[in-house]
Write a protein that holds these residues in place. Structure first.
Motif, mmCIF file in Angstrom:
data_model
loop_
_atom_site.group_PDB
_atom_site.id
_atom_site.type_symbol
_atom_site.label_atom_id
_atom_site.label_comp_id
_atom_site.label_asym_id
_atom_site.label_seq_id
_atom_site.Cartn_x
_atom_site.Cartn_y
_atom_site.Cartn_z
ATOM 1 N N ARG A 11 39.713 7.349 23.794
ATOM 2 C CA ARG A 11 39.203 8.631 23.953
ATOM 3 C C ARG A 11 40.505 9.727 24.166
ATOM 4 N NH1 ARG A 11 34.473 6.857 28.311
ATOM 5 N NH2 ARG A 11 32.989 6.305 26.952
ATOM 6 N N TYR A 54 39.648 29.322 21.888
ATOM 7 C CA TYR A 54 38.475 29.225 22.585
ATOM 8 C C TYR A 54 38.123 27.535 22.109
ATOM 9 C CZ TYR A 54 33.780 28.819 23.973
ATOM 10 O OH TYR A 54 32.168 28.421 24.702
ATOM 11 N N VAL A 58 37.820 24.846 25.447
ATOM 12 C CA VAL A 58 36.550 24.359 25.855
ATOM 13 C C VAL A 58 36.193 22.944 25.285
ATOM 14 C CG1 VAL A 58 34.131 24.799 25.595
ATOM 15 C CG2 VAL A 58 35.412 26.517 25.920
ATOM 16 N N VAL A 59 36.762 22.627 24.183
ATOM 17 C CA VAL A 59 36.197 21.421 23.655
ATOM 18 C C VAL A 59 36.948 20.261 24.223
ATOM 19 C CG1 VAL A 59 36.001 19.792 21.498
ATOM 20 C CG2 VAL A 59 35.414 22.317 21.463
ATOM 21 N N ARG A 61 37.903 19.514 27.260
ATOM 22 C CA ARG A 61 37.470 19.670 28.593
ATOM 23 C C ARG A 61 36.023 19.220 28.613
ATOM 24 N NH1 ARG A 61 39.455 25.104 31.766
ATOM 25 N NH2 ARG A 61 41.585 24.551 31.563
ATOM 26 N N TYR A 62 34.939 19.537 27.451
ATOM 27 C CA TYR A 62 33.725 19.035 27.513
ATOM 28 C C TYR A 62 33.642 17.573 27.231
ATOM 29 C CZ TYR A 62 29.512 17.674 25.377
ATOM 30 O OH TYR A 62 28.364 17.145 24.962
ATOM 31 N N PHE A 63 34.800 17.029 26.447
ATOM 32 C CA PHE A 63 34.684 15.591 26.267
ATOM 33 C C PHE A 63 35.321 14.799 27.248
ATOM 34 C CE2 PHE A 63 34.332 16.536 21.564
ATOM 35 C CZ PHE A 63 33.090 16.026 21.533
ATOM 36 N N ARG A 65 34.883 15.683 30.507
ATOM 37 C CA ARG A 65 33.930 15.726 31.499
ATOM 38 C C ARG A 65 32.872 14.481 31.308
ATOM 39 N NH1 ARG A 65 33.594 21.651 32.050
ATOM 40 N NH2 ARG A 65 35.272 22.159 33.280
ATOM 41 N N ARG A 66 32.448 14.541 29.939
ATOM 42 C CA ARG A 66 31.671 13.694 29.275
ATOM 43 C C ARG A 66 31.938 12.250 29.497
ATOM 44 N NH1 ARG A 66 29.491 13.764 23.105
ATOM 45 N NH2 ARG A 66 27.850 12.010 23.338
ATOM 46 N N TRP A 67 33.246 12.084 29.380
ATOM 47 C CA TRP A 67 33.680 10.584 29.412
ATOM 48 C C TRP A 67 33.910 10.175 30.675
ATOM 49 C CZ3 TRP A 67 36.746 11.779 24.479
ATOM 50 C CH2 TRP A 67 36.083 11.618 23.385
ATOM 51 N N LYS A 68 34.031 11.256 31.661
ATOM 52 C CA LYS A 68 34.450 10.857 33.151
ATOM 53 C C LYS A 68 33.979 9.336 33.596
ATOM 54 C CE LYS A 68 35.563 12.969 37.424
ATOM 55 N NZ LYS A 68 35.657 13.907 38.329
#
Length: 77
Positions: A11, A54, A58-59, A61-63, A65-68
């Motif tokens: 990851r 952008y 964004v991308v 950080r999205y992953f 948070r999703r994988w946290k």
């Protein structure tokens, strides 16, 4: 190395690769805008640059948070 550590490493490398992809897009946008001979191509290069910036913001950080790891799944010290 445990399975969880291997997953975390994969990851991490994915997030780094996404950042590198965004950087490459930003450089491409700068090259297009810098070598343009008319206004339309300059705007196109600027649009690629802004979209890449952008993407870089964004991308990943999205992953992340999703994988946290959920709080209840962490071992207590």
């Amino acid at each position: 190395m445990t399975e969880a550590e291997q997953l975390a490493r994969k990851r991490y490398y994915m997030i780094v690769a996404l950042n590198m992809l965004g950087t490459a897009g930003a450089v491409l946008g700068l090259l297009i805008a810098g070598r343009a001979h008319n206004y339309g191509v300059t705007v196109f290069g600027g649009a690629i640059l802004l979209a890449s910036l952008y993407f870089m913001a964004v991308v990943p950080r999205y992953f992340a948070r999703r994988w946290k790891t959920p709080v209840e799944a962490t071992p207590e010290a």
